[in-house]
Design a protein around this motif. Sequence first.
Motif, PDB file in Angstrom:
ATOM      1  N   ASN A 139      13.940 -13.836   2.946  1.00 56.36           N
ATOM      2  CA  ASN A 139      14.240 -13.882   1.521  1.00 56.36           C
ATOM      3  C   ASN A 139      13.182 -13.161   0.695  1.00 56.36           C
ATOM      4  O   ASN A 139      11.984 -13.257   0.973  1.00 56.36           O
ATOM      5  CB  ASN A 139      14.335 -15.338   1.047  1.00 56.36           C
ATOM      6  N   GLU A 140      13.642 -12.481  -0.384  1.00 50.55           N
ATOM      7  CA  GLU A 140      12.713 -11.787  -1.273  1.00 50.55           C
ATOM      8  C   GLU A 140      11.770 -12.774  -1.957  1.00 50.55           C
ATOM      9  O   GLU A 140      10.584 -12.493  -2.134  1.00 50.55           O
ATOM     10  CB  GLU A 140      13.490 -10.994  -2.322  1.00 50.55           C
ATOM     11  N   SER A 141      12.309 -13.944  -2.345  1.00 54.92           N
ATOM     12  CA  SER A 141      11.459 -14.934  -3.017  1.00 54.92           C
ATOM     13  C   SER A 141      10.333 -15.407  -2.111  1.00 54.92           C
ATOM     14  O   SER A 141       9.209 -15.649  -2.578  1.00 54.92           O
ATOM     15  CB  SER A 141      12.299 -16.126  -3.462  1.00 54.92           C
ATOM     16  N   TYR A 142      10.623 -15.515  -0.821  1.00 55.96           N
ATOM     17  CA  TYR A 142       9.587 -15.928   0.113  1.00 55.96           C
ATOM     18  C   TYR A 142       8.518 -14.845   0.261  1.00 55.96           C
ATOM     19  O   TYR A 142       7.321 -15.129   0.316  1.00 55.96           O
ATOM     20  CB  TYR A 142      10.212 -16.254   1.466  1.00 55.96           C
ATOM     21  N   VAL A 143       8.947 -13.573   0.295  1.00 61.52           N
ATOM     22  CA  VAL A 143       7.997 -12.464   0.377  1.00 61.52           C
ATOM     23  C   VAL A 143       7.103 -12.444  -0.859  1.00 61.52           C
ATOM     24  O   VAL A 143       5.889 -12.213  -0.770  1.00 61.52           O
ATOM     25  CB  VAL A 143       8.743 -11.128   0.542  1.00 61.52           C
ATOM     26  N   ILE A 192       0.832  -1.211   0.000  1.00 62.27           N
ATOM     27  CA  ILE A 192       0.000   0.000   0.000  1.00 62.27           C
ATOM     28  C   ILE A 192       0.867   1.262   0.000  1.00 62.27           C
ATOM     29  O   ILE A 192       0.530   2.264  -0.623  1.00 62.27           O
ATOM     30  CB  ILE A 192      -0.948  -0.015   1.220  1.00 62.27           C
ATOM     31  N   GLN A 193       2.048   1.163   0.663  1.00 61.02           N
ATOM     32  CA  GLN A 193       2.945   2.316   0.738  1.00 61.02           C
ATOM     33  C   GLN A 193       3.905   2.390  -0.442  1.00 61.02           C
ATOM     34  O   GLN A 193       4.764   3.267  -0.494  1.00 61.02           O
ATOM     35  CB  GLN A 193       3.739   2.251   2.047  1.00 61.02           C
ATOM     36  N   GLY A 194       3.756   1.462  -1.389  1.00 60.18           N
ATOM     37  CA  GLY A 194       4.568   1.514  -2.604  1.00 60.18           C
ATOM     38  C   GLY A 194       5.948   0.912  -2.470  1.00 60.18           C
ATOM     39  O   GLY A 194       6.828   1.169  -3.306  1.00 60.18           O
ATOM     40  N   GLU A 195       6.191   0.109  -1.450  1.00 57.29           N
ATOM     41  CA  GLU A 195       7.508  -0.497  -1.259  1.00 57.29           C
ATOM     42  C   GLU A 195       7.684  -1.705  -2.180  1.00 57.29           C
ATOM     43  O   GLU A 195       6.719  -2.387  -2.534  1.00 57.29           O
ATOM     44  CB  GLU A 195       7.693  -0.940   0.201  1.00 57.29           C
ATOM     45  N   THR A 196       8.920  -1.984  -2.540  1.00 59.47           N
ATOM     46  CA  THR A 196       9.228  -3.149  -3.375  1.00 59.47           C
ATOM     47  C   THR A 196       9.293  -4.400  -2.500  1.00 59.47           C
ATOM     48  O   THR A 196       9.432  -4.328  -1.273  1.00 59.47           O
ATOM     49  CB  THR A 196      10.569  -2.969  -4.086  1.00 59.47           C
ATOM     50  N   TYR A 197       9.219  -5.559  -3.159  1.00 58.79           N
ATOM     51  CA  TYR A 197       9.391  -6.817  -2.422  1.00 58.79           C
ATOM     52  C   TYR A 197      10.765  -6.861  -1.745  1.00 58.79           C
ATOM     53  O   TYR A 197      10.911  -7.358  -0.625  1.00 58.79           O
ATOM     54  CB  TYR A 197       9.257  -8.015  -3.364  1.00 58.79           C
ATOM     55  N   GLU A 198      11.759  -6.351  -2.435  1.00 61.63           N
ATOM     56  CA  GLU A 198      13.116  -6.355  -1.883  1.00 61.63           C
ATOM     57  C   GLU A 198      13.171  -5.565  -0.579  1.00 61.63           C
ATOM     58  O   GLU A 198      13.791  -5.998   0.402  1.00 61.63           O
ATOM     59  CB  GLU A 198      14.090  -5.766  -2.912  1.00 61.63           C
ATOM     60  N   LYS A 199      12.524  -4.392  -0.561  1.00 59.32           N
ATOM     61  CA  LYS A 199      12.532  -3.552   0.647  1.00 59.32           C
ATOM     62  C   LYS A 199      11.771  -4.239   1.785  1.00 59.32           C
ATOM     63  O   LYS A 199      12.215  -4.227   2.951  1.00 59.32           O
ATOM     64  CB  LYS A 199      11.882  -2.209   0.337  1.00 59.32           C
ATOM     65  N   ILE A 200      10.631  -4.859   1.473  1.00 59.34           N
ATOM     66  CA  ILE A 200       9.844  -5.557   2.498  1.00 59.34           C
ATOM     67  C   ILE A 200      10.657  -6.698   3.089  1.00 59.34           C
ATOM     68  O   ILE A 200      10.689  -6.893   4.316  1.00 59.34           O
ATOM     69  CB  ILE A 200       8.528  -6.077   1.899  1.00 59.34           C
ATOM     70  N   ALA A 201      11.332  -7.473   2.222  1.00 61.15           N
ATOM     71  CA  ALA A 201      12.148  -8.599   2.693  1.00 61.15           C
ATOM     72  C   ALA A 201      13.300  -8.112   3.563  1.00 61.15           C
ATOM     73  O   ALA A 201      13.618  -8.727   4.589  1.00 61.15           O
ATOM     74  CB  ALA A 201      12.678  -9.385   1.500  1.00 61.15           C
TER      75      ALA A 201
END
Length: 456
Positions: free
Chosen positions: A44-48, A29-38
Motif C-alpha cells: 500500500n502507498e499509505s504504508y510506504v 534518491i532516484q526521484g520516484e513517487t511513493y505510488e511508484k515505490i509501492a
Amino acid sequence: MLKLTDDLVFAKTGQHLNDLQDKVVRGTIQGETYEKIAEDFHCNESYVRDIGAKLWHIFSESLGEEVNKSNLRSAMERLQVSLFSSHSLFLSNIAQESVQIRNINFCEKTRQPPDIPNSNSDYQQPPTEHHELSEMPELGVFYDRTSELETLQTCILQEHCRLITITGISGIGKTQLAVKFLQEIKHNFEYILWYNLDHASTFTEFQAELIELFDPNTDSELIPKNGKRLKPIKYLQKHRCLVVIDNIHNLFLSNQLAGQYQSEYEEFRYLFKQIEELSHQSCFLLIGWEQPIELAEIRSSNPKFKTLTIRGLETTAIAEFFREQELGEDEKLTPIIYHYQGNPLWLNIIANFIPEMEDFGDKIIENNPIFLPQSLKDNLQQQFNRLSPLEKQVILELVQQEQPVNLAQLLIRGQIPSSDLFNALQSLFRRCWLEKPDHFYCLSPVLRQYIIELNH
C-alpha cells in the motif's frame, strides 16, 4: 549515498535497512513517487509513506536538520561533503582516529561489512528479536533436497508468493525441508513465526502469538475472541513477515474429503482469504497431509499461491543412508527403496527393524517382501482414519485390481456414481494416496499391502 543512510539507521536502531526501507531510500534518491515505490514492492502507498516518514525522522535526529523526501538527496550530499572534509583533516592529523559528525562516528579506518564489527570493538550486534522459532523442530539428518529448496527460494524470495503449501504423505520430509529452508533464508525476513498446529490449538491462540511477535507488550488476555476485529493482516502489510504453520491438516475434518474445515477453525479460512485478496509483503508457509480445499482450487488462477508436493528421496540419497546403517549392498537395497517410495520415515523404520530380526532381516533384503512393522502400521492408520467412506470405497476397488486401471475401467464397473468417483479420486490425489502412471490409477506397494492386511 545508500551506504550512508544505512549507517545512520544502524547507528540509531542497531538494525540495517530492511528490503522495503532500502527500496524507499533508493526510490527517493532516484526521484520516484511513493505510488511508484509501492507499486514496485506490491504494498500500500499509505504504508510506504509511513515507512518514509519514520526514516526521515531518524535522519533528521541524526543530522540535526530537517530531512524529508524532497531534500533527502541534498542532505546526503552535504553529509558526503562533510565526510570528505573530515577525511582530509584526518590525513593532516594522523593521531585523530575518527571524526564525529552530529553524534555519529564515521570511522576513518577501512570499512568492514556492516554485520562484522571491527576487531578492536567490544560492540556485539544484538540477536534478532523478531524470530519466534521455539516450536520449530531441530534439523535432523537431512538428505539432498536441492530441487525443492531452489523451488521454495524462487517462489518466496523472487516471485514474492503470498501463500505456499507443502504437502505429502506422512514421513516424507515436509517439516525437515521447511526447517532447512528457514535456516538458509531467515535473514530475509524481519519477522518469522513458526506455529505448530496441534489438536488443542485455537485461532485465538494463533492470533495472540502472531500479534505478540509484532508487539510483545500486548496483553493476550485482552485480545477479543472474535479474530476478525484485530485483523492480523494489518501487521503483515506493515512488515516483511514469514509465518509457518505446521500440521495444517489438523484444521480439517476426518471422515470427509480432503481440506474441509472443522467449524471451530473457520477463522483460518477467513485469514487465508485475506492473504489472497489484500496487498501485503508477507508469506504464509503451510505444511501438512492436506491443504485447504479453496487453496487447491484457486492456485491455478493466482500466481501468488503455490503448492509443493514432496515425493520420495532419490535412490542415491537413500542408498547413502543404508550404507551408513551397514545393511548391505546398494544393488540388494534398491527394491526396498522402491517399495517404500523413498520415504525417510518408512525406510528408517525398516532400517531399525532389519537388524532386530537377525537372519530373518537378511531374508527381507534378499526376497524383497513388503513388510509392515507395527510402528509403520500405526503411522498409516493415523492417515487412513482421516479418509472419507467414499475414498475408502475407491481404495478397496483399486486393491481388488491386480494391475493399475484407468478412469474408464473404474466407470464401467459402476460401483460408484461418476461425480462421487471424480471427487474421491481428486481428494486421494491431494492426500498423496494415489499414483497415476500413464493415466492409470494405483496405490503404492506399501499402501496396497496395508489395505490388504487391514481387510484380512
